[in-house]
Design an enzyme around this catalytic site. Structure first.
Site, PDB file in Angstrom:
ATOM      1  N   ARG A   1      -2.192  -0.793   5.500  1.00 22.48           N
ATOM      2  CA  ARG A   1      -3.401  -1.300   4.840  1.00 22.48           C
ATOM      3  C   ARG A   1      -3.118  -2.653   4.194  1.00 22.48           C
ATOM      4  O   ARG A   1      -3.996  -3.510   4.120  1.00 22.48           O
ATOM      5  CB  ARG A   1      -3.893  -0.311   3.773  1.00 22.48           C
ATOM      6  CG  ARG A   1      -4.583   0.907   4.349  1.00 22.48           C
ATOM      7  CD  ARG A   1      -4.923   1.913   3.248  1.00 22.48           C
ATOM      8  NE  ARG A   1      -3.755   2.645   2.788  1.00 22.48           N
ATOM      9  CZ  ARG A   1      -3.772   3.538   1.806  1.00 22.48           C
ATOM     10  NH1 ARG A   1      -4.891   3.779   1.156  1.00 22.48           N
ATOM     11  NH2 ARG A   1      -2.685   4.191   1.476  1.00 22.48           N
TER      12      ARG A   1
ATOM     13  N   CYS B   1       0.873  -1.177   0.000  1.00 22.35           N
ATOM     14  CA  CYS B   1       0.000   0.000   0.000  1.00 22.35           C
ATOM     15  C   CYS B   1       0.902   1.217   0.000  1.00 22.35           C
ATOM     16  O   CYS B   1       1.769   1.329  -0.875  1.00 22.35           O
ATOM     17  CB  CYS B   1      -0.969  -0.015   1.171  1.00 22.35           C
ATOM     18  SG  CYS B   1      -0.196  -0.092   2.798  1.00 22.35           S
TER      19      CYS B   1
END
Lengths: 99, 280
Positions: free
Chosen positions: B238, B233
């Site tokens: 994430r 990410c």
């Protein structure tokens, strides 16, 4: 520029509204601000883009690209959403009522 | 791994707040959330000041992790239940990090802080005092962490899953839309990467989607489960969420998290970068 259009928007230092598009507003329930709401920015297809928690005064803020956005709030007082069209750089304000 | 091994529900958590050998740990980007109220008995972990080396861009070393967990009062025979804000991004990152250092008894609270709050469950401001332990860690498990050279070599051969939002993937934005866009590196994505935003793996209340929904999602997006997978990410948090979905919930065996992610890759000199939606 010395004064931002909305003094309550409380933008971080260095935010350049001639280049960036910022979506701000309040989450409200029967006219009163709702702090601690989960505010989600959804794109034109309804796809999730970002999420913030509203401040004690109910305020939220997103940095967005131009487009049509839905701001959706989840809270213990209920959920709600509103749409905002971002045409280019600048400050865009939309209130989200939850019920 | 399976869902029962990796996730606990808010109901289970509420009934097991005082269970023996069970430590709740809140992990946040904004640690003031903990200070304003946390799950009763939970200790706090700051992903930035406690899990990152203060000088180099890397994690604290094995000795540093041992010292940190010992000081938090977490022992080797404790089961650690992680939760946090931002849909468990940093809790999932800590989960991956605990596994990296060999602590297997770790679970994620499904829905994290958001579901707990929206359910109106109890929050507490009392900071628990846990006696120090002698925690011992293992050497880093390199089978779940990817570095940049491996990522460059994976272009066109392994599954690369970019879990950022479509506007970050295409290069329109350099950071998620709730953060200032201050980074100086190039925008775009690693060539051949699929864009499957982390959020597609989660429900609105922050819980993970069902195994069937997750399997359907990744196969529809073109993930080839016969190949190894690397998720990335912007800074690796994430993608920990997606690593968790693929490796811990769906049981895919060869899945790595590239924690250098776009802030590293997008600043490398000479590597290929693609812009646009990746579909043309």
């Amino acid at each position: 520029m010395c004064s931002a259009p909305d003094q309550n928007a409380d933008l971080p230092a260095g935010t350049d509204l001639s280049k960036e598009s910022v979506v701000v507003g309040k989450v409200t329930s029967r006219g009163s601000p709702v702090g601690g709401a989960y505010v989600r920015l959804l794109d034109g297809t309804g796809e999730f883009t970002a999420e913030v928690v509203s401040s004690a005064s109910g305020d939220y803020r997103f940095f967005a690209a131009p487009g049509t956005w839905t701001v959706r709030a989840l809270s213990r007082s209920g959920n709600g959403q509103s749409e905002v069209a971002v045409g280019g750089p600048g400050l865009f304000t939309t209130e989200v009522a939850v019920a | 791994m399976s869902r029962q091994d990796a996730l606990v529900s808010a109901d289970w958590a509420e009934q097991n707040l005082d269970a023996p050998n069970t430590v709740f740990v809140e992990v946040d980007e904004d640690t003031t959330a903990y200070d304003g109220g946390h799950i009763p008995g939970a200790v706090k972990l700051d992903w930035k000041t406690e899990l990152q080396d203060p000088v180099r861009r890397d994690f604290v070393d094995k000795a540093g992790f041992e010292k940190l967990l010992s000081s938090k009062g977490i022992a080797n025979d404790d089961t650690v239940i992680l939760y946090g804000g931002n849909n468990n991004w940093f809790a999932a990152y800590a989960y991956w990090y605990f596994k990296l250092y060999g602590h297997q008894a770790v679970k994620l609270l499904d829905g994290g802080r958001k579901k707990w709050e929206l359910d109106g469950r109890k929050l507490d401001t009392e900071v628990p005092q846990r006696p120090a332990t002698q925690f011992t860690a293992q050497e880093q498990d390199s089978s779940i962490r990817a570095f940049r050279d491996e990522v460059v070599n994976a272009i066109g051969t392994k599954n690369l899953v970019d879990v950022r939002s479509p506007d970050e993937f295409s290069g329109k934005l350099l950071a998620p839309a709730h953060l200032p866009q201050e980074q100086a590196q190039r925008g775009g994505h690693i060539p051949s990467a699929l864009n499957v935003p982390w959020s597609k793996a989660a429900n609105e209340d922050g819980t993970f989607k069902s195994d069937d929904e997750l399997r359907k999602l990744y196969s529809e997006q073109g993930l080839d489960s016969s190949r190894p997978t690397i998720a990335y990410c912007r800074i690796g948090e994430r993608s920990s969420h997606t690593w968790f979905a693929l490796h811990e919930l769906l049981g895919e065996t060869d899945v790595k998290n590239y924690d250098g992610s776009w802030t590293e890759y997008g600043s490398l000199v000479g590597v290929p970068v693609e812009t646009g939606d990746g579909k043309s």
